[in-house]
Design an enzyme around this catalytic site. Structure first.
Site, PDB file in Angstrom:
ATOM      1  N   GLY A 162       0.983  -1.220   0.105  1.00  0.00           N
ATOM      2  CA  GLY A 162      -0.165  -0.093  -0.179  1.00  0.00           C
ATOM      3  C   GLY A 162       0.838   1.332   0.044  1.00  0.00           C
ATOM      4  O   GLY A 162       1.883   1.435   0.164  1.00  0.00           O
ATOM      5  N   ARG A 225       0.146  -5.370  -5.010  1.00  0.00           N
ATOM      6  CA  ARG A 225       0.236  -6.345  -4.268  1.00  0.00           C
ATOM      7  C   ARG A 225       0.149  -7.857  -5.028  1.00  0.00           C
ATOM      8  O   ARG A 225      -0.266  -7.789  -6.215  1.00  0.00           O
ATOM      9  CB  ARG A 225      -1.111  -6.279  -3.349  1.00  0.00           C
ATOM     10  N   GLY A 226       0.479  -8.654  -4.423  1.00  0.00           N
ATOM     11  CA  GLY A 226       0.887 -10.059  -5.046  1.00  0.00           C
ATOM     12  C   GLY A 226       1.819 -10.122  -6.039  1.00  0.00           C
ATOM     13  O   GLY A 226       2.556  -9.157  -6.115  1.00  0.00           O
ATOM     14  N   THR A 253       6.252  -7.396   1.665  1.00  0.00           N
ATOM     15  CA  THR A 253       7.436  -6.986   0.832  1.00  0.00           C
ATOM     16  C   THR A 253       8.836  -7.324   1.611  1.00  0.00           C
ATOM     17  O   THR A 253       9.565  -7.721   0.700  1.00  0.00           O
ATOM     18  CB  THR A 253       7.420  -5.146   0.621  1.00  0.00           C
ATOM     19  N   THR A 279       5.176   1.313   6.058  1.00  0.00           N
ATOM     20  CA  THR A 279       3.850   0.917   6.308  1.00  0.00           C
ATOM     21  C   THR A 279       3.131   1.980   7.082  1.00  0.00           C
ATOM     22  O   THR A 279       3.796   2.498   8.107  1.00  0.00           O
ATOM     23  CB  THR A 279       3.647  -0.455   6.984  1.00  0.00           C
ATOM     24  N   ASP A 281       0.690   1.458   8.639  1.00  0.00           N
ATOM     25  CA  ASP A 281       0.143   0.906   9.944  1.00  0.00           C
ATOM     26  C   ASP A 281       1.103   1.046  11.214  1.00  0.00           C
ATOM     27  O   ASP A 281       0.657   0.812  12.464  1.00  0.00           O
ATOM     28  CB  ASP A 281      -0.281  -0.589   9.705  1.00  0.00           C
ATOM     29  N   GLU A 380      -9.805   0.832  11.336  1.00  0.00           N
ATOM     30  CA  GLU A 380     -10.534  -0.220  10.459  1.00  0.00           C
ATOM     31  C   GLU A 380     -10.358  -1.590  10.992  1.00  0.00           C
ATOM     32  O   GLU A 380     -11.572  -2.373  10.531  1.00  0.00           O
ATOM     33  CB  GLU A 380      -9.989   0.023   9.032  1.00  0.00           C
ATOM     34  N   TYR A 437      -7.904   6.628   2.664  1.00  0.00           N
ATOM     35  CA  TYR A 437      -7.000   6.829   1.778  1.00  0.00           C
ATOM     36  C   TYR A 437      -6.512   8.403   1.739  1.00  0.00           C
ATOM     37  O   TYR A 437      -5.016   8.508   1.329  1.00  0.00           O
ATOM     38  CB  TYR A 437      -7.359   6.482   0.320  1.00  0.00           C
TER      39      TYR A 437
HETATM   40  N1  LIG Z   1       5.446 -14.351   2.559  1.00  0.00           N
HETATM   41  C1  LIG Z   1       5.757 -13.785   1.468  1.00  0.00           C
HETATM   42  N2  LIG Z   1       6.895 -13.979   0.678  1.00  0.00           N
HETATM   43  C2  LIG Z   1       7.206 -13.304  -0.548  1.00  0.00           C
HETATM   44  N3  LIG Z   1       6.568 -12.258  -1.214  1.00  0.00           N
HETATM   45  C3  LIG Z   1       5.564 -11.860  -0.192  1.00  0.00           C
HETATM   46  C4  LIG Z   1       5.179 -12.370   0.996  1.00  0.00           C
HETATM   47  N4  LIG Z   1       3.937 -11.802   1.495  1.00  0.00           N
HETATM   48  C5  LIG Z   1       3.864 -10.756   0.726  1.00  0.00           C
HETATM   49  N5  LIG Z   1       4.912 -10.848  -0.360  1.00  0.00           N
HETATM   50  C6  LIG Z   1       4.750 -10.084  -1.393  1.00  0.00           C
HETATM   51  O1  LIG Z   1       5.141  -8.637  -1.077  1.00  0.00           O
HETATM   52  C7  LIG Z   1       4.451  -7.630  -1.834  1.00  0.00           C
HETATM   53  C8  LIG Z   1       3.761  -6.714  -0.879  1.00  0.00           C
HETATM   54  O2  LIG Z   1       2.865  -7.241   0.117  1.00  0.00           O
HETATM   55  P1  LIG Z   1       1.575  -6.759   0.920  1.00  0.00           P
HETATM   56  O3  LIG Z   1       0.461  -6.516  -0.237  1.00  0.00           O
HETATM   57  O4  LIG Z   1       1.278  -7.643   1.761  1.00  0.00           O
HETATM   58  O5  LIG Z   1       2.064  -5.340   1.453  1.00  0.00           O
HETATM   59  P2  LIG Z   1       3.102  -4.917   2.507  1.00  0.00           P
HETATM   60  O6  LIG Z   1       4.405  -4.846   1.808  1.00  0.00           O
HETATM   61  O7  LIG Z   1       2.943  -5.874   3.810  1.00  0.00           O
HETATM   62  O8  LIG Z   1       2.846  -3.303   2.601  1.00  0.00           O
HETATM   63  P3  LIG Z   1       1.318  -2.740   3.406  1.00  0.00           P
HETATM   64  O9  LIG Z   1       0.970  -3.872   4.301  1.00  0.00           O
HETATM   65  O10 LIG Z   1       2.237  -1.771   4.313  1.00  0.00           O
HETATM   66  O11 LIG Z   1       0.591  -2.125   2.409  1.00  0.00           O
HETATM   67  C9  LIG Z   1       3.380  -8.421  -2.732  1.00  0.00           C
HETATM   68  O12 LIG Z   1       3.849  -8.288  -4.058  1.00  0.00           O
HETATM   69  C10 LIG Z   1       3.409  -9.816  -2.144  1.00  0.00           C
HETATM   70  O13 LIG Z   1       3.177 -10.610  -3.275  1.00  0.00           O
HETATM   71  O1  LIG Z   2      -4.245  -0.343  -0.465  1.00  0.00           O
HETATM   72  P1  LIG Z   2      -5.390  -1.261  -0.128  1.00  0.00           P
HETATM   73  O2  LIG Z   2      -5.017  -2.592  -0.996  1.00  0.00           O
HETATM   74  O3  LIG Z   2      -6.553  -0.843  -0.346  1.00  0.00           O
HETATM   75  O4  LIG Z   2      -5.074  -1.682   1.329  1.00  0.00           O
HETATM   76  C1  LIG Z   2      -5.285  -0.989   2.382  1.00  0.00           C
HETATM   77  C2  LIG Z   2      -4.707  -1.408   3.608  1.00  0.00           C
HETATM   78  O5  LIG Z   2      -3.279  -1.219   3.324  1.00  0.00           O
HETATM   79  C3  LIG Z   2      -2.786  -0.522   4.536  1.00  0.00           C
HETATM   80  O6  LIG Z   2      -2.878   0.902   4.293  1.00  0.00           O
HETATM   81  C4  LIG Z   2      -1.295  -0.928   4.962  1.00  0.00           C
HETATM   82  O7  LIG Z   2      -1.550  -2.266   5.175  1.00  0.00           O
HETATM   83  C5  LIG Z   2      -3.904  -0.870   5.691  1.00  0.00           C
HETATM   84  O8  LIG Z   2      -4.043   0.094   6.603  1.00  0.00           O
HETATM   85  C6  LIG Z   2      -5.234  -1.025   4.899  1.00  0.00           C
HETATM   86  O9  LIG Z   2      -5.896  -1.938   5.512  1.00  0.00           O
END
Ligand SMILES: Nc1ncnc2c1ncn2[C@@H]1O[C@H](COP(=O)(O)OP(=O)(O)OP(=O)(O)O)[C@@H](O)[C@H]1O
Ligand SMILES: O=P(O)(O)OC[C@H]1O[C@](O)(CO)[C@@H](O)[C@@H]1O
Ligand SMILES: [Mg+2]
Length: 540
Positions: A162, A225-226, A253, A279, A281, A380, A437
């Site tokens: 995010g 994501r993903g 990430t 992040t 959060d 949330e 957002y």
């Molecule tokens: N366990 C994992 N191993 C490898 N890649 C991962 C794993 N978990 C998440 N990722 C990859 O990391 C990227 C970001 O993950 P995610 O969407 O959970 O956001 P985040 O980095 O946790 O950030 P935020 O939660 O602050 O939005 C994605 O491309 C996802 O495929």
């Molecule tokens: O950007 P997206 O995919 O709508 O996800 C929102 C989520 O991302 C965050 O901003 C960070 O993990 C959370 O607070 C919120 O739930």
């Protein structure tokens, strides 16, 4: 009493006493050094020891039975270094070079250009007189030796997950730091998150191209994501001859960054992998705070103030503001503490209930009677189980496997309205604001910009010095290199048995929603742990 404890910087380790970690223990286990070895010899071999050997080292500095001259007992003391990997761990013959930083305009007159390799940052700074010295991380900053020449560096930057205020500042400062401190020109931008490595073209990031991006919110490189496919990503890193990878993102990430580092190590590539934690959060473990968090808390004030104005301008006004915070309520907690008008803050970690004595309805009614209005801030992730129950919703997930949350703001709004209109026969004026957002899609404020600059420059110094598999961040206000796994093994949540949450309760005077029948601590701890585990199981 004077305690004769060896200072870490005075510890010297004779080479023959080093046992390579892979020969003496499994990765991640402790390695203990004998008192005799530490005390008797004095050869300065700290740096190769740190770089080549363990990720996790336990130095048993002195035995409990030793005495000093005055006959005082020394305490049994542990000094643990959780060090980050280095490229020479799997490429032992890599040449090193004198750091060119001294020749840069910025550092030309700096007295102490380099961080001592013996400088460590303590994980815990509140200690008791007799407590062990505990875990330490390597201090971040410029290192005397580097393992890349400027000409050979081809760096890349990727942003995932995010949005968060300050991402563009980090991108800008990595590009400018590489160029202005180390003379590196070749920096690529990977577009659209991890999948961009194998599905999109790259951008050339020059200092000119990134010059004013910090004034914009979002990410210049786009995010997603993903789409994390370790093998494909590392293939691409290899194909493009990239040798420094800067990865900006949250817990997911950083897990992805750890997987990339592992694959790079397996293939024995000269590629430094540096994670920059991001992040909104603020739930990343070990570090003090994530960048952009302060900006988001500040921005949240605008929504809270608007809700307050609306609520107090009408008879029985009820203002509700929903803020981000999937599993952790830091934004809501700090936004509440930073305001003074909020009557009640609800976060995922602290269970609440609506009906009956000590419940939310009772408190809202009391506040309406006292002040003619009431203001609630809600994270949330709070009360998700109630919303799920009442909507009988099935669980959806985003592309990264994170559980998609149900709208607790709308749910609460509706329930409070129904309760007061139907059960209490009272007219209330409900004002619900959802700035979700808006608090993260903005540029970072000045202090976050400074913080982002430190993170970016520390990451650059670390990668140039050949460290890899690391995340950079402040630990007790000092920037450190932290093994990536250390920041992904847990996530930070608000400790509702801690004093910060108590400060909030003391400030708002809201109910703690804890029944009296059990001891507070046991019940709350168990509920929180169960609930967070449950959320995580559901989101995997
Ligand atoms: N366990 C994992 N191993 C490898 N890649 C991962 C794993 N978990 C998440 N990722 C990859 O990391 C990227 C970001 O993950 P995610 O969407 O959970 O956001 P985040 O980095 O946790 O950030 P935020 O939660 O602050 O939005 C994605 O491309 C996802 O495929
Ligand atoms: O950007 P997206 O995919 O709508 O996800 C929102 C989520 O991302 C965050 O901003 C960070 O993990 C959370 O607070 C919120 O739930
Ligand atoms: Mg995450």
């Amino acid at each position: 009493m004077e305690l004769a404890l060896p200072n870490p910087s005075s510890l010297r380790f004779p080479q023959n006493d080093f046992i390579p970690l892979h020969k003496c223990s499994t990765p991640g286990s402790f390695h203990t050094f004998s008192n005799k070895n530490l005390a008797s010899k004095s050869i300065s071999l700290w740096r190769p020891f740190i770089w080549r050997q363990p990720r996790l080292v336990r130095l048993k500095a002195q035995s409990a039975t030793d005495s000093n001259a005055s006959g005082d007992k020394h305490r049994d003391d542990d000094f643990i270094v959780e060090d980050v990997p280095h490229l020479t761990d799997f490429l032992p013959d890599l040449p090193s070079y004198t750091n060119p930083l001294k020749r840069s305009q910025a550092y030309a007159i700096v007295k102490k250009t380099f961080v001592s390799p013996e400088d460590m940052v303590a994980k815990e700074i509140i200690v008791q007189k007799d407590s062990p010295r505990g875990v330490h991380f390597r201090r971040a900053g410029p290192q005397e030796k580097v393992f890349f020449t400027p000409e050979e560096v081809r760096a890349c930057i990727v942003t995932c997950g995010g949005l968060c205020p300050g991402i563009n500042t980090v991108i800008r400062e990595i590009v400018c730091g590489l160029k202005n401190m180390y003379g590196v020109d070749d920096v690529l931008g990977i577009q659209g998150g991890y999948s961009g490595f194998y599905s999109k073209n790259t951008l050339n990031l020059t200092t000119k191209a990134v010059n004013d991006i910090h004034k914009r919110g979002g990410t210049f490189l786009q995010t997603s994501r993903g789409g994390h496919d370790t093998k494909k990503i590392v293939d691409n890193i290899q194909d493009r001859r990239i040798n420094q990878v800067y990865i900006i993102g949250g817990d997911g990430t950083q897990k992805g960054a750890a997987a990339i580092y592992k694959e790079v190590e397996k293939r024995r590539l000269k590629v430094a992998v540096a994670g920059i934690p991001k992040t909104i959060d603020n739930d990343i473990a070990v570090i003090d705070k994530s960048f952009g968090f302060d900006t988001a808390v500040e921005e949240a004030q605008r929504a809270i103030n608007a809700a307050h104005v609306e609520a107090e301008s009408m008879e029985n006004g009820v203002g509700i503001v929903k803020l981000m915070g999937r599993y952790s309520g830091f934004i809501a907690m700090l936004a509440t503490l930073g305001n003074r008008d909020v009557d009640c803050c609800l976060i995922p970690e602290s269970p609440f209930y609506l009906e009956g004595p000590g419940g939310l309805y009772e408190y809202v009614e009391q506040k309406l009677k006292e002040n003619r209005h009431v203001l609630i801030v809600l994270a949330e992730g709070a009360g998700q189980e109630y919303v799920a129950q009442s909507m009988q919703a099935f669980q959806e997930k985003d592309a990264s496997g994170n559980r998609l949350l149900l709208d607790v703001g709308l749910w609460l709004t509706q329930h409070i309205k129904d309760h007061f209109t139907n059960a209490r026969k009272m007219t209330i004026n409900m004002k619900y604001i959802d700035p979700t957002y808006m608090i993260r899609a903005i540029p970072s404020n000045a202090s976050d910009n400074i913080y982002c600059t430190l993170l970016a420059q520390s990451a650059v110094h670390g990668a140039m010095a050949g460290f890899t598999g690391f995340t950079v961040g402040p630990v007790n206000s000092r920037h450190a290199y932290i093994p990536i796994n250390r920041v992904t093994e847990t996530t930070n949540t608000v400790d509702i048995t801690g004093r910060m949450w108590a400060r909030l309760l003391a400030s708002t005077n809201q109910p703690s929603f804890v029944h009296h029948c059990q001891t507070v601590r046991e019940r709350v701890d168990k509920q929180t742990i169960d609930r967070i585990n449950n959320m995580k199981i559901n989101s995997t």
